[in-house]
Design a protein around this motif. Structure first.
Motif, PDB file in Angstrom:
ATOM      1  N   UNK A 293       0.897  -1.055   0.023  1.00 37.23           N
ATOM      2  CA  UNK A 293      -0.014  -0.011  -0.203  1.00 37.23           C
ATOM      3  C   UNK A 293       0.816   1.248  -0.060  1.00 37.23           C
ATOM      4  N   UNK A 294       0.701   2.059  -0.975  1.00 40.67           N
ATOM      5  CA  UNK A 294       1.642   3.109  -1.114  1.00 40.67           C
ATOM      6  C   UNK A 294       1.517   4.322  -0.026  1.00 40.67           C
ATOM      7  N   UNK A 295       0.288   4.316   0.479  1.00 42.34           N
ATOM      8  CA  UNK A 295       0.027   5.242   1.689  1.00 42.34           C
ATOM      9  C   UNK A 295       0.703   4.565   2.937  1.00 42.34           C
TER      10      UNK A 295
ATOM     11  N   UNK B 259       5.139   6.672  -7.179  1.00 41.24           N
ATOM     12  CA  UNK B 259       4.725   5.767  -8.419  1.00 41.24           C
ATOM     13  C   UNK B 259       3.711   5.302  -8.310  1.00 41.24           C
ATOM     14  N   UNK B 260       3.457   4.318  -9.340  1.00 47.11           N
ATOM     15  CA  UNK B 260       2.246   3.872  -9.659  1.00 47.11           C
ATOM     16  C   UNK B 260       2.444   2.095  -9.451  1.00 47.11           C
ATOM     17  N   UNK B 261       2.068   1.662  -8.103  1.00 40.43           N
ATOM     18  CA  UNK B 261       2.235   0.262  -7.860  1.00 40.43           C
ATOM     19  C   UNK B 261       1.366  -0.576  -8.433  1.00 40.43           C
ATOM     20  N   UNK B 262       1.587  -0.825  -9.658  1.00 39.27           N
ATOM     21  CA  UNK B 262       0.729  -1.927 -10.442  1.00 39.27           C
ATOM     22  C   UNK B 262       1.864  -2.568 -11.326  1.00 39.27           C
ATOM     23  N   UNK B 263       1.163  -3.685 -11.859  1.00 40.05           N
ATOM     24  CA  UNK B 263       2.131  -4.402 -12.960  1.00 40.05           C
ATOM     25  C   UNK B 263       2.457  -3.570 -14.082  1.00 40.05           C
ATOM     26  N   UNK B 264       3.970  -3.215 -14.503  1.00 42.92           N
ATOM     27  CA  UNK B 264       4.130  -2.378 -15.377  1.00 42.92           C
ATOM     28  C   UNK B 264       4.445  -1.022 -14.903  1.00 42.92           C
ATOM     29  N   UNK B 265       3.973  -0.642 -13.776  1.00 42.89           N
ATOM     30  CA  UNK B 265       4.168   0.596 -13.231  1.00 42.89           C
ATOM     31  C   UNK B 265       5.495   0.816 -12.329  1.00 42.89           C
TER      32      UNK B 265
END
Length: 212
Positions: A49-51, A62-68
């Protein structure tokens, strides 16, 4: 000041050093494991969880998902390669001009117990590994899982400035030394040449002490 039981934390962590063949060639694998008094869902949330990540590690964007992509402020960045909630994710680990990889697994240990396993994979010949041995990344991971242990046990956020100050105290320096010794022992157990392993460990601790 937060109370930290250095001896308990050092003994709560399992550390191994091994090898693996990957697409880029033969690689060193530094593995760290710790089991926490929480369930799998909560541990997964804490490490993804980025938070929440800044509450025990450091600020992240950033964008914490696949490809991010992600960036730990003042530390490594990289790309999320795979994700299988709430069990595992993999990512590149890009720092200082070098690229390595991490594989992070979260396992259910039953009765509000969950285990975190982090594998840090670097191609053989990596300059950091050659100069400092597995402690180069291992001591850093030890510090990170310590922060996670404090967060999970208290529910509170760990101030990054506290960690930076703590490692300069007598107990903080003892933690670094004990972690370094444990990674040295894991390196020897993996078959490393003893004299070279000792020299690398000595250089590693001096670097963490800011004496290199």
């Amino acid at each position: 000041m937060t109370e930290i039981d250095v001896d308990h934390q050092i003994s709560a962590v399992a550390r191994t050093v091994g090898k693996r063949t990957i697409d880029a060639g033969e690689a060193h694998v530094v593995t760290i494991k710790q089991t926490y008094d929480t369930d799998q869902a909560d541990l997964w949330d804490a490490v993804t969880n980025i938070e929440r990540i800044p509450r025990w590690l450091m600020p992240i964007s950033g964008d914490l998902k696949v490809g991010g992509s992600y960036q730990l402020h003042g530390n490594a960045g990289g790309t999320i390669l795979t994700c299988d909630p709430p069990k595992s994710f993999t990512a590149t680990w890009e720092y200082g001009g070098n690229t390595s990889w991490i594989e992070v697994s979260v396992g259910d240990q039953g009765a509000d117990r969950a285990q975190l396993v982090i594998e840090h994979i670097a191609v053989v010949g990596d300059e950091m590994s050659l100069q400092f041995g597995p402690g180069a990344v291992g001591i850093g991971w030890d510090s990170m899982v310590l922060g996670l242990a404090l967060h999970l046990s208290t529910g509170e956020a760990v101030d990054p400035e506290f960690g930076e100050q703590w490692v300069t105290t007598a107990e903080g320096r003892r933690f670094l030394a004990l972690s370094n010794d444990a990674w040295h022992e894991a390196n020897i157990a993996s078959g490393a040449e003893p004299a070279a392993a000792r020299a690398a460990a000595d250089r590693c601790l001096k670097a963490y002490y800011g004496e290199a």
